[in-house]
Design an enzyme around this catalytic site. Structure first.
Site, PDB file in Angstrom:
ATOM      1  CG  ASN A   9      -1.389   0.795   1.007  1.00 29.23           C
ATOM      2  OD1 ASN A   9      -1.606   2.064   0.499  1.00 29.23           O
ATOM      3  ND2 ASN A   9      -1.429   1.393   2.469  1.00 29.23           N
ATOM      4  CD1 TRP A  10       4.098   1.154  -2.604  1.00 26.51           C
ATOM      5  CD2 TRP A  10       3.729   1.884  -5.141  1.00 26.51           C
ATOM      6  NE1 TRP A  10       4.466   0.603  -3.423  1.00 26.51           N
ATOM      7  CE2 TRP A  10       4.680   1.799  -4.721  1.00 26.51           C
ATOM      8  CE3 TRP A  10       3.350   2.890  -5.587  1.00 26.51           C
ATOM      9  CZ2 TRP A  10       5.025   1.013  -6.061  1.00 26.51           C
ATOM     10  CZ3 TRP A  10       4.343   2.238  -7.140  1.00 26.51           C
ATOM     11  CH2 TRP A  10       4.413   1.446  -7.164  1.00 26.51           C
ATOM     12  CE  LYS A  11       0.161   3.240   5.088  1.00 25.49           C
ATOM     13  NZ  LYS A  11       0.172   3.823   5.796  1.00 25.49           N
ATOM     14  CG  HIS A  95      -5.833   1.771   4.896  1.00 28.28           C
ATOM     15  ND1 HIS A  95      -4.916   2.911   5.934  1.00 28.28           N
ATOM     16  CD2 HIS A  95      -4.408   0.620   4.953  1.00 28.28           C
ATOM     17  CE1 HIS A  95      -3.705   1.981   6.459  1.00 28.28           C
ATOM     18  NE2 HIS A  95      -3.521   1.356   5.887  1.00 28.28           N
ATOM     19  CD  GLU A  97      -2.784   5.846   6.869  1.00 31.13           C
ATOM     20  OE1 GLU A  97      -2.431   5.635   5.299  1.00 31.13           O
ATOM     21  OE2 GLU A  97      -1.814   4.916   7.535  1.00 31.13           O
ATOM     22  CD  GLU A 167      -3.384  -2.252   6.930  1.00 30.94           C
ATOM     23  OE1 GLU A 167      -2.659  -2.900   6.931  1.00 30.94           O
ATOM     24  OE2 GLU A 167      -4.047  -2.077   7.001  1.00 30.94           O
ATOM     25  N   GLY A 173       2.628   2.272  10.210  1.00 31.92           N
ATOM     26  CA  GLY A 173       3.467   3.406  10.058  1.00 31.92           C
ATOM     27  C   GLY A 173       4.035   3.549  11.564  1.00 31.92           C
ATOM     28  CB  SER A 213       5.462  -2.317  11.373  1.00 34.05           C
ATOM     29  OG  SER A 213       4.784  -0.447  12.138  1.00 34.05           O
ATOM     30  N   GLY A 234       2.694  -1.650   4.540  1.00 34.35           N
ATOM     31  CA  GLY A 234       2.845   0.712   3.702  1.00 34.35           C
ATOM     32  C   GLY A 234       4.527   0.794   3.619  1.00 34.35           C
ATOM     33  N   GLY A 235       5.087   1.249   4.537  1.00 35.77           N
ATOM     34  CA  GLY A 235       6.584   1.548   4.138  1.00 35.77           C
ATOM     35  C   GLY A 235       7.515   0.848   4.108  1.00 35.77           C
TER      36      GLY A 235
END
Ligand code: PEP
Length: 252
Positions: A9-11, A95, A97, A167, A173, A213, A234-235
């Site tokens: 997930n590149w956001k 998600h 966010e 999640e 994150g 993470s 993610g990251g």
């Protein structure tokens, strides 16, 4: 037997140019990988370019959200049919966010899931508790509510195709991932609930992946649990080397 899925997930990261560059490099690194479904989720504007760059590879493309109406006066929104026409096969829904920053509710998640299936997309539905909720021992109640609300009306056949991403919000994150035992317990709980609500066959085919993470050095232990069917990353999905390493270690 569920083939594990690793989705990045590149956001709100990477332009169209960055996306094409990533996919060109990444596809050659993972070209021989079998036994893992690999997915990247770039921002909407780069979905089509990602699909083109990934053509004839083992990489699938996802959008990060959708709007449930087909078309109309919904400035800024993108429909499931538009995403499917751009060539994506998956869509992330709910998600944390989106839930926290944009007020997305389980009812909205539910409409989005229906729209995704209507356009032939595979929904990756995110659920998870906050730290407060975990500390108040509400984790399972929160997960049950999110599953029940988000997947209301989903058929057993649809569930078998769907991906649930567990999640824990406190792990996204933050660099603080759930321990393999915490993830395993939550996944086993989710699977049990899905079995109760949708039947054993559909629940056993549904993928439940972990997010929060995930890094090359913790993925192997996480996916060792039989109910953890891969990861939403993610990251660490933003770098070719790290994301490829997660893919390799998921397969092992
Ligand atoms: C995510 O965005 O879904 C996520 C899990 O992020 P990170 O891996 O950076 O915690």
């Amino acid at each position: 037997m569920r083939t594990p899925i690793v989705a990045g997930n590149w956001k709100m990261h990477k332009t169209v140019g960055d996306t094409v560059k990533f996919v060109k490099e990444f596809r050659s690194v993972v070209k021989d990988v079998t036994g893992v479904e690999i997915v990247i989720a770039p921002p909407f504007i780069a979905v089509h370019a990602a699909v083109e760059a990934a053509r004839n590879s083992n990489i699938g493309v996802s959008a990060q959200d959708l709007y449930w109406e087909r078309q109309g006066a919904f400035t800024g929104e993108v429909s499931a049919a538009m995403i499917a026409e751009a060539g994506a096969e998956y869509v992330i829904i709910g998600h944390s966010e989106r839930r926290t920053l944009f007020g997305e509710t389980d009812a909205m998640v539910n409409k989005k899931v229906a729209a995704a299936f209507g356009a032939g997309l595979t929904p990756i539905v995110c659920i998870g508790e906050t730290l407060d909720q975990r500390e108040r021992n509400e984790t399972y109640a929160v997960l049950d509510r999110q599953i029940k609300g988000g997947l209301d009306g989903v058929t057993a056949d649809q569930l078998a195709q769907l991906v649930v991403a567990y999640e824990p919000v406190w792990a996204i994150g933050t660099g603080r991932n759930a321990t393999p035992a915490q993830a395993g317990e939550a996944h086993a709980h989710i699977r049990k609930r899905l079995q109760g609500w949708f039947g054993a066959d559909a629940a056993d085919r549904c993928h439940v992946i972990y997010g929060g993470s995930v890094k090359p050095d913790n993925i192997a232990e996480l996916v060792r649990h039989p109910d953890v069917d891969g990861a939403l990353v993610g990251g660490a999905s933003l770098e070719v080397g790290a994301f490829a390493e997660i893919v390799f270690r998921t397969r092992a």
